[in-house]
Design an enzyme around this catalytic site. Sequence first.
Site, short mmCIF file in Angstrom:
data_model
loop_
_atom_site.label_atom_id
_atom_site.label_comp_id
_atom_site.label_asym_id
_atom_site.label_seq_id
_atom_site.Cartn_x
_atom_site.Cartn_y
_atom_site.Cartn_z
N SER A 251 1.22 -1.22 -0.36
CA SER A 251 0.06 -0.33 -0.18
C SER A 251 0.90 1.25 -0.14
O SER A 251 2.33 1.32 -0.32
CB SER A 251 -0.70 0.20 0.99
OG SER A 251 -0.02 0.35 2.15
N LYS A 252 0.18 2.69 -0.04
CA LYS A 252 0.75 3.87 -0.01
C LYS A 252 1.77 4.37 0.95
O LYS A 252 2.69 4.31 1.49
CB LYS A 252 -0.17 4.53 0.63
CG LYS A 252 -1.03 5.08 -1.03
CD LYS A 252 -0.69 6.21 -1.56
CE LYS A 252 -2.02 6.71 -2.72
NZ LYS A 252 -3.55 6.57 -3.15
N ARG A 253 0.88 3.33 2.23
CA ARG A 253 2.79 3.12 3.55
C ARG A 253 3.79 2.83 3.33
O ARG A 253 5.04 2.76 3.75
CB ARG A 253 2.31 3.34 4.58
CG ARG A 253 1.69 2.20 5.27
CD ARG A 253 0.74 1.03 5.70
NE ARG A 253 0.25 0.21 6.38
CZ ARG A 253 0.90 -1.08 6.03
NH1 ARG A 253 2.45 -1.05 6.96
NH2 ARG A 253 0.58 -2.31 5.62
N HIS A 254 3.92 1.59 2.05
CA HIS A 254 5.62 0.91 1.91
C HIS A 254 5.67 1.98 0.62
O HIS A 254 6.25 1.88 -0.14
CB HIS A 254 5.09 -0.44 0.83
CG HIS A 254 4.09 -1.26 1.70
ND1 HIS A 254 3.07 -1.39 2.44
CD2 HIS A 254 4.82 -1.77 3.74
CE1 HIS A 254 2.72 -2.33 2.56
NE2 HIS A 254 4.23 -2.99 3.76
N GLY A 255 5.73 3.50 0.37
CA GLY A 255 6.04 4.29 -0.88
C GLY A 255 5.22 3.74 -1.64
O GLY A 255 6.54 4.32 -3.09
#
Length: 485
Positions: A251-255
């Site tokens: 997801s976005k939190r993994h960049g």
Amino acid sequence: MVRLRYAPSPTGDPHLGNIRTAIWSWLYAKKMNGQFIIRIEDTDQARTIDGATDRILNSLSFLGIDWDEGPTTSGKYGPYIQSKRKETYVKYAEELVQSDLAYYAFETPSELAAIREEQKKQGLPPGYDGRGRLINKTQAKEFLDKKIPYVIRFKMPQEGETSFTDLIRGKITVQNKTLDDLIILKSDGFPTYHFAHIIDDHLMEITHVTRGDEWIPSTPKHVAIIAALGWELPIYVHTPIILGPDGGKLSKRHGARSVLDYKEDGYLPQAVMNYLAMTGWALDDKTNIISIDELKKHFDLHQLLPNPATFDEDKLNWLNGIYMREMPLDELANILQKQLTKDLNEDISLETLKKIVPIIQERINKINEITNIAGFFFKKDFQFTDLEILHKNILENNVEKTITVLLSIIEKFEKIDEKKLITANVEQLLRSNAEANNIKPGKLFMLLRIIVTGQKVSPPLFETIEIVGKNKVIQRLQTAIQKLS
Ligand code: GLU
């Protein structure tokens, strides 16, 4: 002939796993000399976002993916946007009702919530309990005449089992008693995804249904509907998800960003394509870099494995750097010209850029780094944004001496013919200047680097001075003197 489709819902930018499935489907269609179709699945009107379709199509175009049929192309199976095919779905749903394979159901949302609540209490899996089957045709007609909102539900088989074969996972079988009566037509008159894609895949003669493996649990229901319609099953290919480095769903939190974000961030399409195509598929145990032509030749859906791959942005960055370095000079100069023009809002000379590319190509990893690396070559109103580094790097901590040395360099540069201000001469001139003034060449070079480029790290100094050119270099030396005085 194989016909594969990418069927995104225009609810936002597709995530990387979704785009990777599009890439794989396209590659396979190409390999097999088949066709690739885009179908926009916008039957969930509440979740449809304006402009999302354009962004999805732009993502594909950025990657170099083309389509034989789709919303922007004509084709004998169109329209390729589901909201424009409403009557077709209604017709098939009504036909299923006529054949007693589906029925009108009139439960209100609160009734459905109560069913779920009751199931929860009893520890049963949630699902529709089939009570609408008990309503006979006369009652149903009465309700319809009274304009009571309804949905159409498919009568799932209640006994026996349903099986299908997934290309990646093999045979999957479920007990029919676990299948609840799926809504095929919603109260707003739109079909559900489950129904619409079945109709379209059949009418559009899709041979391979490639989609994320989150659809596996619903597939037996799709298979049951296809059987009721008397149609042939497509080949199912459920692709695994991509995991984030911590093992959770990417997801976005993994960049991880969307393909268009990567475009915006200066990545090359070849690198993104190479990276995604090979996230979860390998040519062999050593190949990391592969061209689109090679992918089209070698990629095969049959080689996919069910286990998820892990997203590795470092690898994407590494690949991007490789593609940047291997790109032919003219091509790279053209791409960089666009970026610089956009960032600096100035006319960027392609001729100058072609001189710059060879001295920066080793250092640049993303297109949009060019403005930091080489913007100073072009900025008309070049300013020292960081006066502190200028002050910190004066010669022998002595402002006067520094100014004297700079003036002597200006004098030498003024005398020299612009055409002769070439790398070798610049180096010689500066080295003898350092010697004459009894200063370390390294110190002088650093000071000049800061004056000419505005930064401590830059492309090689002598080449840089040659490319920036006599007049601009002299101007910058004068500005530095002013700032120091
Ligand atoms: N519209 C579905 C989605 O975007 C597509 C699934 C499929 O390819 O059938 O998730």
